[in-house]
Design an enzyme around this catalytic site. Sequence first.
Site, short mmCIF file in Angstrom:
data_model
loop_
_atom_site.label_atom_id
_atom_site.label_comp_id
_atom_site.label_asym_id
_atom_site.label_seq_id
_atom_site.Cartn_x
_atom_site.Cartn_y
_atom_site.Cartn_z
N ASP A 52 0.88 -1.17 0.00
CA ASP A 52 0.00 0.00 0.00
C ASP A 52 0.92 1.22 0.00
O ASP A 52 2.08 1.11 -0.38
CB ASP A 52 -0.97 -0.05 1.19
CG ASP A 52 -0.25 -0.33 2.49
OD1 ASP A 52 0.82 0.28 2.70
OD2 ASP A 52 -0.72 -1.16 3.28
N LYS A 73 -5.29 2.03 -0.94
CA LYS A 73 -6.51 2.75 -1.33
C LYS A 73 -6.68 2.71 -2.83
O LYS A 73 -5.76 2.90 -3.59
CB LYS A 73 -6.41 4.20 -0.86
CG LYS A 73 -6.91 4.39 0.54
CD LYS A 73 -7.60 5.74 0.73
CE LYS A 73 -8.21 5.83 2.11
NZ LYS A 73 -7.36 6.50 3.11
N MET A 188 -2.62 5.64 13.97
CA MET A 188 -3.92 5.92 13.33
C MET A 188 -4.73 6.89 14.20
O MET A 188 -5.94 6.73 14.36
CB MET A 188 -4.71 4.61 13.11
CG MET A 188 -3.99 3.66 12.18
SD MET A 188 -4.78 2.05 12.08
CE MET A 188 -4.22 1.28 13.58
N1 SAH Z 1 2.77 -1.56 10.69
C1 SAH Z 1 2.90 -0.14 10.83
C2 SAH Z 1 1.62 0.49 11.36
C3 SAH Z 1 0.43 0.36 10.44
S1 SAH Z 1 -1.00 1.20 11.04
C4 SAH Z 1 4.11 0.18 11.69
O1 SAH Z 1 4.64 -0.73 12.36
O2 SAH Z 1 4.56 1.32 11.69
C5 SAH Z 1 -0.89 2.73 10.19
C6 SAH Z 1 -0.42 3.83 11.12
O3 SAH Z 1 0.98 3.73 11.33
C7 SAH Z 1 -0.58 5.24 10.60
O4 SAH Z 1 -1.90 5.70 10.78
C8 SAH Z 1 0.39 5.99 11.45
O5 SAH Z 1 -0.13 6.23 12.74
C9 SAH Z 1 1.51 5.00 11.58
N2 SAH Z 1 2.61 5.22 10.62
C10 SAH Z 1 3.11 4.35 9.75
N3 SAH Z 1 4.16 4.87 9.09
C11 SAH Z 1 4.34 6.11 9.57
C12 SAH Z 1 5.27 7.15 9.32
N4 SAH Z 1 6.25 7.02 8.41
N5 SAH Z 1 5.14 8.29 10.02
C13 SAH Z 1 4.19 8.45 10.95
N6 SAH Z 1 3.28 7.50 11.23
C14 SAH Z 1 3.35 6.34 10.56
#
Ligand code: SAH
Length: 273
Positions: A52, A73, A188
Amino acid sequence: MSDASDADDTERVASETAPGVVYLVGSGPGDPGLMTVKGRRLLDEADVVLHDKLPGPEILGQIPEEKREDVGKRAGGEWTPQEYTNKRLVELAREGKTVVRLKGGDPFVFGRGGEEAEHLANEGVPFEVVPGITSAVGGPAVAGIPVTHRNHASSVSFVTGHEDPTKEESAVNWAALAETGGTIVVLMGVRKLPDYVKALRDAGMDPETPVALVERATWPDMRVATGTLDTIVDVRDERGIEPPAITVVGDVAGTRERVLKFLRNESKPESEP
Ligand code: SAH
Protein backbone atom coordinates in the site's frame (compact mmCIF):
# COMPACT_ATOMS: atom_id res chain seq x y z
CA MET A 1 26.93 -41.42 -0.30
CA SER A 2 23.68 -42.87 -1.52
CA ASP A 3 21.92 -41.33 1.48
CA ALA A 4 23.15 -37.91 0.42
CA SER A 5 22.01 -38.32 -3.19
CA ASP A 6 18.61 -39.58 -2.03
CA ALA A 7 18.32 -36.45 0.06
CA ASP A 8 19.26 -34.32 -2.93
CA ASP A 9 16.61 -35.99 -5.06
CA THR A 10 13.97 -35.46 -2.41
CA GLU A 11 14.94 -31.82 -2.20
CA ARG A 12 14.83 -31.31 -5.95
CA VAL A 13 11.41 -32.91 -6.27
CA ALA A 14 10.15 -30.86 -3.36
CA SER A 15 11.39 -27.61 -4.83
CA GLU A 16 9.87 -28.43 -8.23
CA THR A 17 6.47 -29.06 -6.78
CA ALA A 18 6.42 -26.65 -3.83
CA PRO A 19 4.34 -23.54 -4.15
CA GLY A 20 6.01 -20.18 -4.01
CA VAL A 21 6.75 -18.34 -0.83
CA VAL A 22 5.25 -15.22 0.69
CA TYR A 23 7.50 -12.88 2.63
CA LEU A 24 5.70 -10.52 4.99
CA VAL A 25 8.25 -7.73 4.97
CA GLY A 26 8.32 -4.61 7.13
CA SER A 27 9.62 -1.58 5.26
CA GLY A 28 10.38 0.50 8.36
CA PRO A 29 8.95 4.02 8.53
CA GLY A 30 9.98 5.09 5.04
CA ASP A 31 13.66 6.01 4.78
CA PRO A 32 15.14 3.34 2.45
CA GLY A 33 18.25 3.37 4.66
CA LEU A 34 16.16 2.05 7.53
CA MET A 35 14.97 -1.08 5.75
CA THR A 36 16.62 -4.31 6.82
CA VAL A 37 19.28 -5.77 4.54
CA LYS A 38 17.11 -8.89 4.25
CA GLY A 39 14.00 -6.92 3.29
CA ARG A 40 15.96 -5.02 0.67
CA ARG A 41 17.34 -8.25 -0.84
CA LEU A 42 13.87 -9.80 -0.95
CA LEU A 43 12.49 -6.75 -2.79
CA ASP A 44 15.13 -7.32 -5.46
CA GLU A 45 14.46 -11.07 -5.66
CA ALA A 46 10.66 -10.93 -5.61
CA ASP A 47 8.54 -11.65 -8.66
CA VAL A 48 5.69 -9.56 -7.26
CA VAL A 49 5.45 -6.95 -4.49
CA LEU A 50 2.03 -6.30 -2.97
CA HIS A 51 2.02 -3.00 -1.11
CA ASP A 52 0.00 0.00 0.00
CA LYS A 53 1.22 3.61 0.33
CA LEU A 54 2.64 3.32 3.85
CA PRO A 55 6.21 2.30 2.90
CA GLY A 56 6.44 5.82 1.49
CA PRO A 57 7.46 7.33 -1.85
CA GLU A 58 11.18 6.63 -1.65
CA ILE A 59 11.00 2.87 -1.03
CA LEU A 60 8.10 2.36 -3.45
CA GLY A 61 9.97 4.40 -6.05
CA GLN A 62 12.81 1.89 -5.94
CA ILE A 63 10.60 -1.06 -6.92
CA PRO A 64 10.25 -1.61 -10.66
CA GLU A 65 6.74 -0.66 -11.80
CA GLU A 66 6.12 -4.07 -13.41
CA LYS A 67 6.61 -5.89 -10.09
CA ARG A 68 4.28 -3.66 -8.08
CA GLU A 69 0.68 -4.36 -7.16
CA ASP A 70 -1.01 -1.67 -5.07
CA VAL A 71 -3.47 -3.17 -2.59
CA GLY A 72 -3.95 0.04 -0.66
CA LYS A 73 -6.51 2.75 -1.33
CA ARG A 74 -8.21 2.47 -4.69
CA ALA A 75 -8.86 5.36 -7.04
CA GLY A 76 -12.24 6.16 -5.47
CA GLY A 77 -10.66 6.41 -2.00
CA GLU A 78 -11.96 2.97 -0.97
CA TRP A 79 -9.60 0.47 0.62
CA THR A 80 -8.89 -2.76 -1.21
CA PRO A 81 -10.79 -5.37 0.83
CA GLN A 82 -8.51 -7.49 3.02
CA GLU A 83 -10.11 -10.63 1.53
CA TYR A 84 -8.83 -9.61 -1.90
CA THR A 85 -5.27 -9.20 -0.61
CA ASN A 86 -5.44 -12.54 1.20
CA LYS A 87 -6.70 -14.31 -1.92
CA ARG A 88 -4.16 -12.65 -4.17
CA LEU A 89 -1.25 -13.71 -1.93
CA VAL A 90 -2.35 -17.34 -2.07
CA GLU A 91 -3.01 -17.22 -5.81
CA LEU A 92 0.44 -15.81 -6.62
CA ALA A 93 2.19 -18.27 -4.30
CA ARG A 94 0.35 -21.17 -5.97
CA GLU A 95 1.63 -19.94 -9.31
CA GLY A 96 5.08 -20.58 -7.84
CA LYS A 97 5.93 -16.90 -7.45
CA THR A 98 8.20 -15.35 -4.87
CA VAL A 99 5.87 -12.82 -3.31
CA VAL A 100 6.76 -9.93 -1.05
CA ARG A 101 3.91 -8.44 0.95
CA LEU A 102 5.51 -5.11 1.85
CA LYS A 103 4.06 -3.33 4.84
CA GLY A 104 4.91 -0.03 6.47
CA GLY A 105 6.86 -0.26 9.73
CA ASP A 106 6.70 -3.76 11.19
CA PRO A 107 4.29 -6.20 9.53
CA PHE A 108 2.88 -7.40 12.86
CA VAL A 109 2.18 -4.00 14.43
CA PHE A 110 -1.32 -2.78 13.51
CA GLY A 111 -0.79 -3.78 9.90
CA ARG A 112 -3.15 -6.75 9.61
CA GLY A 113 -0.06 -8.86 9.06
CA GLY A 114 -1.30 -11.31 11.68
CA GLU A 115 -4.46 -11.91 9.68
CA GLU A 116 -2.46 -12.47 6.52
CA ALA A 117 -0.15 -14.92 8.27
CA GLU A 118 -3.12 -16.92 9.58
CA HIS A 119 -4.73 -16.95 6.16
CA LEU A 120 -1.53 -18.21 4.52
CA ALA A 121 -1.14 -20.91 7.16
CA ASN A 122 -4.76 -22.00 6.70
CA GLU A 123 -4.19 -22.27 2.97
CA GLY A 124 -0.92 -24.19 3.41
CA VAL A 125 1.26 -21.51 1.86
CA PRO A 126 4.77 -21.24 3.30
CA PHE A 127 5.62 -17.77 4.48
CA GLU A 128 8.33 -15.91 6.31
CA VAL A 129 8.09 -12.80 8.48
CA VAL A 130 10.76 -10.14 8.04
CA PRO A 131 10.39 -7.61 10.85
CA GLY A 132 10.84 -3.92 10.29
CA ILE A 133 11.33 -0.83 12.44
CA THR A 134 7.86 0.11 13.57
CA SER A 135 6.87 3.75 13.17
CA ALA A 136 5.62 3.51 16.75
CA VAL A 137 9.23 3.52 17.96
CA GLY A 138 11.17 4.81 14.94
CA GLY A 139 8.82 7.76 14.35
CA PRO A 140 9.28 9.27 17.79
CA ALA A 141 13.01 8.38 17.72
CA VAL A 142 13.78 10.44 14.63
CA ALA A 143 11.90 13.34 16.21
CA GLY A 144 14.25 13.16 19.20
CA ILE A 145 11.75 11.35 21.42
CA PRO A 146 12.77 8.17 23.25
CA VAL A 147 9.63 6.13 24.02
CA THR A 148 11.13 5.17 27.37
CA HIS A 149 13.51 7.21 29.51
CA ARG A 150 15.01 6.43 32.87
CA ASN A 151 13.72 9.72 34.32
CA HIS A 152 10.38 9.99 32.55
CA ALA A 153 8.77 6.69 31.56
CA SER A 154 9.35 3.07 32.51
CA SER A 155 6.64 1.70 30.29
CA VAL A 156 5.16 2.36 26.87
CA SER A 157 1.82 1.38 25.36
CA PHE A 158 1.08 1.17 21.66
CA VAL A 159 -2.57 1.80 20.92
CA THR A 160 -4.84 2.45 17.99
CA GLY A 161 -6.62 5.78 17.83
CA HIS A 162 -8.94 4.47 15.19
CA GLU A 163 -11.92 2.95 16.87
CA ASP A 164 -14.23 0.60 15.15
CA PRO A 165 -17.38 2.74 15.07
CA THR A 166 -19.55 -0.35 15.44
CA LYS A 167 -17.97 -1.16 18.79
CA GLU A 168 -20.10 -0.05 21.67
CA GLU A 169 -17.27 0.23 24.11
CA SER A 170 -13.85 1.65 23.43
CA ALA A 171 -11.34 -1.07 22.57
CA VAL A 172 -8.72 1.03 24.33
CA ASN A 173 -8.98 1.72 28.04
CA TRP A 174 -7.75 5.34 28.00
CA ALA A 175 -8.44 5.85 31.70
CA ALA A 176 -6.22 2.90 32.58
CA LEU A 177 -3.49 4.19 30.27
CA ALA A 178 -3.64 7.61 31.90
CA GLU A 179 -2.93 5.92 35.23
CA THR A 180 0.16 3.98 34.17
CA GLY A 181 2.23 7.15 33.96
CA GLY A 182 4.04 5.56 31.03
CA THR A 183 4.34 6.78 27.45
CA ILE A 184 1.29 6.39 25.20
CA VAL A 185 2.02 6.00 21.49
CA VAL A 186 -1.07 6.25 19.30
CA LEU A 187 -1.15 4.94 15.75
CA MET A 188 -3.92 5.92 13.33
CA GLY A 189 -4.71 8.69 15.76
CA VAL A 190 -4.90 11.95 13.80
CA ARG A 191 -8.63 12.25 13.19
CA LYS A 192 -9.75 11.04 16.60
CA LEU A 193 -7.17 13.12 18.50
CA PRO A 194 -9.82 15.31 20.20
CA ASP A 195 -11.66 12.21 21.43
CA TYR A 196 -8.77 10.53 23.17
CA VAL A 197 -7.27 13.79 24.43
CA LYS A 198 -10.60 14.35 26.17
CA ALA A 199 -10.66 10.78 27.49
CA LEU A 200 -7.16 11.19 28.96
CA ARG A 201 -8.02 14.54 30.51
CA ASP A 202 -11.26 13.19 31.93
CA ALA A 203 -9.17 10.44 33.52
CA GLY A 204 -7.21 13.08 35.36
CA MET A 205 -4.08 13.37 33.23
CA ASP A 206 -2.20 16.66 33.69
CA PRO A 207 -3.19 19.10 30.90
CA GLU A 208 0.46 20.21 30.74
CA THR A 209 1.59 16.71 29.69
CA PRO A 210 3.75 17.09 26.56
CA VAL A 211 2.34 15.67 23.31
CA ALA A 212 4.04 15.35 19.93
CA LEU A 213 2.71 14.53 16.48
CA VAL A 214 5.21 13.01 14.07
CA GLU A 215 3.83 13.16 10.53
CA ARG A 216 5.35 11.07 7.71
CA ALA A 217 8.31 10.11 9.89
CA THR A 218 11.55 9.74 7.87
CA TRP A 219 9.81 10.66 4.60
CA PRO A 220 11.41 13.57 2.75
CA ASP A 221 8.57 15.87 3.90
CA MET A 222 8.42 14.72 7.55
CA ARG A 223 6.98 17.23 10.04
CA VAL A 224 6.81 17.33 13.83
CA ALA A 225 4.30 19.35 15.83
CA THR A 226 4.43 19.65 19.61
CA GLY A 227 2.17 20.93 22.35
CA THR A 228 0.50 19.72 25.50
CA LEU A 229 -2.64 17.75 26.19
CA ASP A 230 -4.28 21.16 26.48
CA THR A 231 -3.04 22.62 23.17
CA ILE A 232 -2.34 19.73 20.82
CA VAL A 233 -5.72 19.69 19.05
CA ASP A 234 -5.28 23.36 18.09
CA VAL A 235 -1.70 22.68 17.05
CA ARG A 236 -2.88 19.84 14.82
CA ASP A 237 -5.43 22.12 13.17
CA GLU A 238 -3.07 25.08 12.75
CA ARG A 239 -0.33 22.95 11.21
CA GLY A 240 -2.78 20.84 9.22
CA ILE A 241 -1.28 17.54 10.39
CA GLU A 242 -2.56 14.60 8.33
CA PRO A 243 -2.16 10.81 8.46
CA PRO A 244 0.12 8.97 8.57
CA ALA A 245 1.26 10.36 11.89
CA ILE A 246 2.24 9.07 15.30
CA THR A 247 0.99 10.71 18.50
CA VAL A 248 3.26 10.52 21.54
CA VAL A 249 1.70 11.43 24.87
CA GLY A 250 3.93 11.67 27.94
CA ASP A 251 6.86 13.43 29.53
CA VAL A 252 9.26 11.81 27.07
CA ALA A 253 7.78 14.06 24.36
CA GLY A 254 9.49 16.97 26.15
CA THR A 255 12.89 15.45 25.40
CA ARG A 256 12.69 16.72 21.84
CA GLU A 257 13.03 20.33 22.92
CA ARG A 258 16.13 19.53 24.97
CA VAL A 259 17.96 17.79 22.13
CA LEU A 260 16.62 19.60 19.06
CA LYS A 261 19.53 21.95 18.64
CA PHE A 262 21.86 19.08 17.83
CA LEU A 263 19.37 16.63 16.31
CA ARG A 264 20.37 16.09 12.70
CA ASN A 265 17.49 13.88 11.53
CA GLU A 266 15.40 16.77 10.31
CA SER A 267 18.12 19.04 8.95
CA LYS A 268 16.88 20.33 5.64
CA PRO A 269 19.20 21.87 3.05
CA GLU A 270 17.70 25.35 3.63
CA SER A 271 18.37 25.22 7.37
CA GLU A 272 21.95 24.11 6.94
CA PRO A 273 24.75 26.68 6.95
N1 SAH B 1 2.77 -1.56 10.69
C1 SAH B 1 2.90 -0.14 10.83
C2 SAH B 1 1.62 0.49 11.36
C3 SAH B 1 0.43 0.36 10.44
S1 SAH B 1 -1.00 1.20 11.04
C4 SAH B 1 4.11 0.18 11.69
O1 SAH B 1 4.64 -0.73 12.36
O2 SAH B 1 4.56 1.32 11.69
C5 SAH B 1 -0.89 2.73 10.19
C6 SAH B 1 -0.42 3.83 11.12
O3 SAH B 1 0.98 3.73 11.33
C7 SAH B 1 -0.58 5.24 10.60
O4 SAH B 1 -1.90 5.70 10.78
C8 SAH B 1 0.39 5.99 11.45
O5 SAH B 1 -0.13 6.23 12.74
C9 SAH B 1 1.51 5.00 11.58
N2 SAH B 1 2.61 5.22 10.62
C10 SAH B 1 3.11 4.35 9.75
N3 SAH B 1 4.16 4.87 9.09
C11 SAH B 1 4.34 6.11 9.57
C12 SAH B 1 5.27 7.15 9.32
N4 SAH B 1 6.25 7.02 8.41
N5 SAH B 1 5.14 8.29 10.02
C13 SAH B 1 4.19 8.45 10.95
N6 SAH B 1 3.28 7.50 11.23
C14 SAH B 1 3.35 6.34 10.56
